[in-house]
Design a protein around this motif. Structure first.
Motif, short mmCIF file in Angstrom:
data_model
loop_
_atom_site.label_atom_id
_atom_site.label_comp_id
_atom_site.label_asym_id
_atom_site.label_seq_id
_atom_site.Cartn_x
_atom_site.Cartn_y
_atom_site.Cartn_z
N ASP A 52 4.58 30.43 -30.76
CA ASP A 52 5.41 31.64 -30.90
C ASP A 52 6.48 31.54 -31.98
OD1 ASP A 52 6.73 29.80 -29.20
OD2 ASP A 52 7.98 31.38 -28.38
N SER A 86 3.60 25.02 -23.80
CA SER A 86 4.41 26.03 -23.10
C SER A 86 3.85 27.43 -23.27
CB SER A 86 5.85 26.00 -23.62
OG SER A 86 5.92 26.43 -24.96
N PHE A 132 15.45 35.33 -18.68
CA PHE A 132 16.38 34.23 -18.93
C PHE A 132 16.09 33.48 -20.23
CE2 PHE A 132 17.04 34.75 -14.35
CZ PHE A 132 18.42 34.66 -14.26
N TYR A 133 14.98 33.82 -20.91
CA TYR A 133 14.69 33.17 -22.19
C TYR A 133 15.36 33.87 -23.37
CZ TYR A 133 10.66 31.53 -19.37
OH TYR A 133 9.85 31.03 -18.39
C1 PBG Z 1 7.88 29.03 -25.93
C2 PBG Z 1 9.10 28.64 -25.20
C3 PBG Z 1 10.13 29.47 -24.76
C4 PBG Z 1 11.08 28.65 -24.14
C5 PBG Z 1 10.61 27.36 -24.25
N1 PBG Z 1 9.37 27.37 -24.88
C6 PBG Z 1 10.35 30.92 -24.95
C7 PBG Z 1 9.42 31.92 -24.43
O1 PBG Z 1 8.51 31.64 -23.65
O2 PBG Z 1 9.62 33.06 -24.82
C8 PBG Z 1 12.35 29.12 -23.51
C9 PBG Z 1 13.37 28.09 -23.27
C10 PBG Z 1 14.72 28.62 -22.95
O3 PBG Z 1 14.93 29.83 -22.70
O4 PBG Z 1 15.64 27.81 -22.94
N2 PBG Z 1 7.70 28.24 -27.09
#
Ligand code: PBG
Length: 324
Positions: A122, A165, A200-201
């Protein structure tokens, strides 16, 4: 067990007694600190929604990883912010990409720190999704190849642990197969197994510039309403060869952490995500809560729920209050 024979306050009457009956304890060994690495030299760019967290160029990153390790934190996880993005996220598997170079430099300078890399496209795709997009859909199987290539370049650079992830089905199996076929049998897979489609991201996406440019992530990340499904995801990743599994986010999902911890016999990690960090920082800045105390209580609660490892932007701050 009835009063007055039993008085539970008896075991709360002094600091010494409290220490003896304490059920959960945190140590720096439990912590994993996330870092954002970007191109350039001497870059230290604070992320406005995450006070104290910066995008760092490799030279500054190495210094900060050294400092974290010196505080007793055994591991770090890296997120790359590339200069170039494209439809396929091809920078993600460039052997000389930002994360691959960062891993090499860290391993040179701080050989004993455990280096984990986030495996997901991403941050590298121009559309911001975690997979290949066709006709507005995120393709599962076509993405597995890219994830495997990405994980392989991280392993070749010296990463100890790769952490997918993306939430594509079958990616742990695909990555394990690729690693095994290329003599990387020792590389550990920490899978983001139960990863929820969470608001929360938000601050992370500002930090990484990875917001989806259309739609949302609900066709691959999990519905926050589902706990049993979280177990299903976890069991599948264990079967596919995950060495460590993760629940993410942590705070609103302590019940999921608890259930997963009771059901699996491999280590459980939890990600105390960006929004959980930012909320505490914002409230503390306003003087509404005691930031340090809330931080320690949150980390303790995640451990108590059953996480053996906690990925947290608080790691270094918390380490100052912890035994090693
Ligand atoms: C995707 C990823 C995300 C996070 C970690 N790996 C973002 C998403 O899924 O949009 C979020 C971590 C955080 O909010 O601290 N590479």
């Amino acid at each position: 067990m009835s009063f007055p024979t039993h008085r539970y306050r008896r075991l709360r009457q002094s600091e010494g007694i409290l220490r003896m009956v304490r059920e959960t304890s945190l140590s720096t060994d439990d912590l994993i600190e996330p870092f954002f690495v970007c191109e350039g030299i001497n870059v230290r760019q604070e992320i406005s929604s995450m006070p104290g967290v910066c995008r760092l160029s490799i030279n500054n990153l190495v210094a900060e990883v050294k400092a974290a390790y010196a505080l007793g934190i055994p591991a770090v996880i890296l997120f790359g912010i590339p200069d170039k993005k494209d439809e396929l996220g091809s920078e993600a598997y460039n052997p000389d990409g930002i994360v691959q170079r960062a891993v090499r430099e860290i391993k040179n300078a701080v050989p004993n720190v455990v280096v984990i890399t986030d495996v997901c496209v991403d941050e590298y795709t121009d559309h911001g999704h975690c997979g290949i997009v066709k006709n507005g859909k995120i393709l599962n199987d076509a993405t597995l190849d890219i994830l495997s290539k990405m994980a392989l370049t991280h392993a070749e650079a010296g990463a100890d642990i790769v952490a997918p992830s993306d939430m594509m089905d079958g990616r742990v199996q695909a990555i394990r197969k690729t690693l095994d076929e290329t003599s990387h049998q020792e590389t550990i897979i920490m899978s983001y197994a139960a990863k929820y489609a969470s608001a929360f991201y938000g601050p992370f996406r500002e930090a990484a510039g990875s917001s989806p440019q259309f739609g949302d992530r609900c066709s691959y990340q999990m519905d926050p309403a589902n706990a049993t499904e979280g177990l299903k995801e976890v069991f599948q990743d264990v079967e596919e060869g995950a060495d460590i599994i993760m629940v993410k986010p942590a705070l609103s999902y302590l019940d999921v952490i608890y259930q997963v911890h009771r059901e699996v016999n491999i280590p459980v990690a939890a990600y105390n995500v960006s929004g959980e960090y930012s909320m505490v920082k914002a409230a503390a800045q306003k003087g509404w809560v005691d930031g340090d105390k809330v931080m320690m209580e949150i980390l303790l609660s995640i451990k108590r729920a059953g996480a053996q490892m906690i990925l947290s932007y608080f790691s270094r701050e918390a380490a100052k209050f912890l035994d090693r």
